[in-house]
Motif scaffolding. Sequence first.
Motif, PDB file in Angstrom:
ATOM      1  N   PHE A  87      37.902 -57.147 -86.663  1.00 52.51           N
ATOM      2  CA  PHE A  87      37.667 -56.377 -85.436  1.00 52.51           C
ATOM      3  C   PHE A  87      36.171 -56.163 -85.194  1.00 52.51           C
ATOM      4  O   PHE A  87      35.705 -56.199 -84.063  1.00 52.51           O
TER       5      PHE A  87
ATOM      6  N   ASP B 225      34.275 -57.268 -81.901  1.00 47.03           N
ATOM      7  CA  ASP B 225      33.507 -56.304 -81.110  1.00 47.03           C
ATOM      8  C   ASP B 225      32.047 -56.709 -80.975  1.00 47.03           C
ATOM      9  O   ASP B 225      31.405 -56.423 -79.966  1.00 47.03           O
TER      10      ASP B 225
ATOM     11  N   GLN C 207      44.991 -62.177 -87.349  1.00 46.08           N
ATOM     12  CA  GLN C 207      45.361 -62.363 -85.955  1.00 46.08           C
ATOM     13  C   GLN C 207      45.270 -61.049 -85.187  1.00 46.08           C
ATOM     14  O   GLN C 207      45.592 -59.988 -85.727  1.00 46.08           O
ATOM     15  N   ALA C 208      44.816 -61.142 -83.940  1.00 45.21           N
ATOM     16  CA  ALA C 208      44.759 -59.979 -83.065  1.00 45.21           C
ATOM     17  C   ALA C 208      44.716 -60.474 -81.635  1.00 45.21           C
ATOM     18  O   ALA C 208      44.277 -61.608 -81.388  1.00 45.21           O
ATOM     19  N   GLU C 209      45.143 -59.658 -80.721  1.00 43.20           N
ATOM     20  CA  GLU C 209      45.153 -60.008 -79.301  1.00 43.20           C
ATOM     21  C   GLU C 209      45.852 -61.341 -79.079  1.00 43.20           C
ATOM     22  O   GLU C 209      45.481 -62.119 -78.196  1.00 43.20           O
ATOM     23  N   GLY C 210      46.844 -61.673 -79.930  1.00 40.95           N
ATOM     24  CA  GLY C 210      47.602 -62.901 -79.778  1.00 40.95           C
ATOM     25  C   GLY C 210      46.851 -64.152 -80.190  1.00 40.95           C
ATOM     26  O   GLY C 210      47.284 -65.267 -79.905  1.00 40.95           O
ATOM     27  N   LYS C 211      45.704 -63.986 -80.849  1.00 42.28           N
ATOM     28  CA  LYS C 211      44.926 -65.154 -81.256  1.00 42.28           C
ATOM     29  C   LYS C 211      44.674 -65.122 -82.756  1.00 42.28           C
ATOM     30  O   LYS C 211      44.740 -64.078 -83.389  1.00 42.28           O
TER      31      LYS C 211
ATOM     32  N   TRP D  78      41.956 -65.412 -85.483  1.00 41.29           N
ATOM     33  CA  TRP D  78      40.500 -65.323 -85.598  1.00 41.29           C
ATOM     34  C   TRP D  78      39.995 -65.733 -86.971  1.00 41.29           C
ATOM     35  O   TRP D  78      38.825 -66.038 -87.151  1.00 41.29           O
TER      36      TRP D  78
ATOM     37  N   GLU E  50      46.829 -53.440 -83.642  1.00 40.27           N
ATOM     38  CA  GLU E  50      45.712 -53.613 -82.713  1.00 40.27           C
ATOM     39  C   GLU E  50      44.419 -53.030 -83.265  1.00 40.27           C
ATOM     40  O   GLU E  50      43.354 -53.221 -82.687  1.00 40.27           O
TER      41      GLU E  50
ATOM     42  N   THR F 204      43.528 -49.916 -83.281  1.00 43.13           N
ATOM     43  CA  THR F 204      42.982 -48.865 -82.429  1.00 43.13           C
ATOM     44  C   THR F 204      43.463 -47.466 -82.829  1.00 43.13           C
ATOM     45  O   THR F 204      43.018 -46.481 -82.276  1.00 43.13           O
TER      46      THR F 204
ATOM     47  N   HIS G 258      39.001 -51.267 -85.452  1.00 48.46           N
ATOM     48  CA  HIS G 258      37.702 -51.349 -84.795  1.00 48.46           C
ATOM     49  C   HIS G 258      36.765 -50.361 -85.502  1.00 48.46           C
ATOM     50  O   HIS G 258      37.230 -49.368 -86.060  1.00 48.46           O
TER      51      HIS G 258
END
Lengths: 431, 291
Positions: free
Chosen positions: A104, A108, A135-139, A141, A224, A226, A388
């Motif tokens: 994250f 960011d 993986q995050a936001e459907g991708k 990384w 996520e 968050t 994050h």
Amino acid sequence: MTVSKFGRRGFVAGGLAMAGAAKLAAPALAQGQTRLNFYYPVAVGGPITKLIDTMCADFERENPSIKVQPIYTGSYQDTIAKTLTALKSNDFPHFAILLSTDMFTLIDEDVIVPFDDSDQAWIKSFYPAFMENSQAEGKTWGIPFQRSTIVQYWNKELFKEAGLNPDVPPKTWADQIEIAQKLTKRDASGNTSQWGMQIPSSGFPYWLFQALTTQNDVRLMNPEGTRTFFDDPKVVEALQYWMDLSMKHKVHPTGIVEWGTTPRDFFERKVAIMWTTTGNLTNVRTNAKFDFGVGMMPFGRRGGSPTGGGNFYVFKKANAAERAAATAFAKFVTQPERAAQWGIDTGYVAVTPAAFETQRMKDYVAGFPAAAVARDQLPLAWAELSTHDNQRVTKALNDGLQAGLTGAKSAQVAMAEAQREAQRLLRPFQR
Amino acid sequence: MSKARATIYGWLLLGPAFVLLAAFTHWPAIATLYHSFHSTARRNRPSVYVGLDNYQGMIDDPVFWQALINNFWYAVGTIPVSIGLALLMALWVNEKLAGRTWLRLAYFTPTVLPMIAVANIWLFFYTPDYGLFDQIRGLFGLRATNWLGEPGTVLGCLIVMTIWKEAGFFMIFYLAALQSMPPNLAEAAAIEGCGRWTFFRRVTFPLLMPTTLFVLVNAVIGAFRMVDHVVALTAGGPNNASMLLLVMIYDVAFRYWDVAYAATLTVVLLAILGTVALIQFVVLEKRIHYR
């Protein structure tokens, strides 16, 4: 010294690649040479630098149009600091191994790009527990590479002395207290000469704490990254259990237990059971002068441990050809045979089930069954705490845990305060 | 030589030092001040002017206050004792005694060792149960203590280690000053029938004042600057009990990547050190006799 070594190797490899390109005169020539800078940390003992160099040389042999320059950059902490700094200059890494939990932060900072997930078979070949932190936001990384989990190590001789079955470690939380009580030795004046068990709490207590929360069936954050759930009653309960080990049951040293000296406490027979990373396997195997066992974590409401360790990341500053080349490298080193060899050489958990199916790995596990414990625990493993503003949120939890373990605050208050701080830090990301 | 030429010579001689100081000291200090009034750039959120927001955040940050208080006690704990010890050791090894070269060397050894190596040695000293201190205490039947793992003892542990490390270094300066002191002073004092203590109080110590000022300035800077051992021994824990200002700045800058807040903390550190240096030079200067 290092520079000249790289320089010479670069020259030779470049010469070879040119000769190869001239002969083949294939797409490689049309594309020209792709040069990659590759930053990597060393976090465990052993000849890691040499292994990485060999890996890069092997890759270059199979891919003459790509040149990979591996650059050792210190600890994980040093590596991310150097990476983020270098990315502001013109001499930057194209890809690197960094903590999976830094995902994250890297998103960011806007410095990484997701992996091309057209090759779904490859993405799906990894253990799902390792992909949770990748993986995050459907991708996707990060690509898992040097990954670990927590396991328990126990001293079989001390088990025998205490009249316990040396082949059976604690299986449940209740079991654990009972066994640890039998393993704790006190003299007449109340001095403890041998502790039943210890869980290190210096530096990054959140990671070991996460073993307790995972076993208590509670997640510390949402996928996520968050939101955190530090004040969940089950989290408080997990901390209370850890605090009780030393304060109530007196089977665990009081205050903060140093991560670095824990293996040594184990070798010195000051403690009968220790929790630490699978990465210490080789260390314990070399230095323990007694029979020891390696086992899965005991069960609370469930079993399990968080994962840990490093992933491959590809940086935004790399151009399309360089990104493709870096992906090719990640694919190359995570092939079953190579992943298996890397696991055997380093003690890291091989990242794909296929790696454990290779003959090489099967032979190794047959001779050293402890190597399979981490694998067997993986189906129960969860993602390591990652959000994050990760380092700060983690610090809030670390401070809370240490306040609890040193008796400065109650478990309830410590976790409530950690949650309040984490909530404050994460507010900007919840929009 | 004409006046213009002299001016050019002057600037040329001054040039290298001036350029280095400006590039590596003054410019970064000004840039730090500038950054402390701006927010940290993040994805989709470029850096903007925020006035005193960073300073407000700092005042509201309990860790900052804890670091500041810790740093105060750390300075108070280390500076007087290490200077006193340094003076005592220097006076002793300045005497004519057998093997004094070895003694001087022994006192200076801690200074030669890198801080990280020292921290790792002391990590063993402080280890509960089988660490050196607990083994010695064990001989007297005392209980094992988790020196670095309890908020009450951890800062004291760092202070003791720092004194051990620093005293030998300061001793060298005192020793050099003592060596350059003319022997006829001692002879004159002896003729006058002056006692050793009076001689020290009225002659030696006043003559050592310039050295003391130098050492004091260094010790104060050292108390805020030396942090390698904190990183190696405790990383500021448990629960910030051993957090010092510079460790915090490192964390904020290179772990949290909050450049603006790190700049704000750095400004505070600069202000503290600047003020202390100013006080030392202005106030103490008046009471020092330079020969």
